[in-house]
Design a protein around this motif. Structure first.
Motif, short mmCIF file in Angstrom:
data_model
loop_
_atom_site.label_atom_id
_atom_site.label_comp_id
_atom_site.label_asym_id
_atom_site.label_seq_id
_atom_site.Cartn_x
_atom_site.Cartn_y
_atom_site.Cartn_z
N TRP A 48 0.96 -1.33 0.25
CA TRP A 48 -0.01 0.01 -0.14
C TRP A 48 0.88 1.19 0.14
O TRP A 48 0.74 2.21 -0.71
N GLN A 49 1.91 1.36 0.72
CA GLN A 49 2.97 2.45 0.87
C GLN A 49 3.58 2.54 -0.49
O GLN A 49 3.65 3.88 -1.02
N TRP A 50 3.94 1.49 -1.24
CA TRP A 50 4.64 1.37 -2.57
C TRP A 50 3.57 2.25 -3.54
O TRP A 50 3.85 2.71 -4.44
N GLU A 51 2.36 1.79 -3.49
CA GLU A 51 1.27 2.21 -4.23
C GLU A 51 1.06 3.49 -4.27
O GLU A 51 0.97 4.27 -5.41
N LEU A 52 0.80 4.05 -2.97
CA LEU A 52 1.01 5.52 -2.54
C LEU A 52 2.08 6.45 -3.10
O LEU A 52 1.75 7.40 -3.89
#
Length: 206
Positions: free
Chosen positions: A72-76
């Motif tokens: 999720w942090q990578w996607e953000l």
């Protein structure tokens, strides 16, 4: 892992959700991966340290949580970079034209100058819910009307002379140029054609 970290396309749920997978077939894989890491870790902790302790259990839970949160942090981070590329230095009023809604946004911009000087309402007719809803939204602060999950247009008696009818494909409406009537089955609305463009047609009620 490649699928887990692959950037996902923007969609209606992007603001609230992240599935940690780019294909429906791999949605459950992250959970299985975390379970494969945390469960053996918990068993090893129990075997090496003896009776379970709260700090150890919480540490294992936190590790699994962080492992699930990393995509999720990578996607953000990816979406932040994508947003900067697409919208940096673009005025806020023009940004919808750089999104997947560009078609509805450009249609509304083409229609608005024709209607702005008139107090008439704009009835948006389309069998495509997304097109109808988005175009009506981008027509504000004019006076658009779009009935969700209802008929394409209200009864003829509800349409007053001077109102506009914006027909956006796909529609079942037909226009009789000789009679100057907009037709839908046995129902008809007296109207004249104002303009016809690739995105659809604009009529004015008589």
């Amino acid at each position: 892992m490649k699928d887990w970290l692959a950037p996902a396309p923007w969609d209606a749920a992007s603001i609230n959700a992240h599935l940690a997978a780019s294909t429906p077939e791999s949605i459950g894989l992250p959970v299985l991966l975390v379970a494969a890491v945390t469960l053996p870790s918990a068993l090893a902790w129990r075997w090496l340290r003896g009776p379970a302790s709260w700090p150890g259990a919480l540490a294992i839970i936190a590790a699994g949580w962080l492992l699930l949160d990393l995509p999720w942090q990578w996607e953000l981070a990816h979406r932040l970079a994508d947003t900067q590329t697409r919208f940096a230095a673009v005025p806020a009023t023009e940004r919808p034209g750089r999104t997947e809604h560009a078609g509805a946004f450009n249609t509304a911009n083409s229609v608005s100058p024709i209607i702005e000087a008139s107090p008439g309402r704009i009835f948006v007719a389309s069998l495509d819910e997304g097109i109808g809803m988005l175009t009506a939204y981008y027509l504000y602060p004019l006076n658009p009307y779009w009935a969700r999950s209802g008929p394409q247009l209200p009864p003829p008696g509800s349409v007053r002379p001077g109102d506009y009818i914006l027909a956006l494909p796909p529609v079942t409406l037909r226009y009789d140029r000789d009679r100057r009537h907009l037709l839908d089955g046995d129902t008809h609305w007296p109207a004249r054609l104002v303009t016809a463009r690739p995105w659809g047609a604009l009529f004015r009620a008589l």
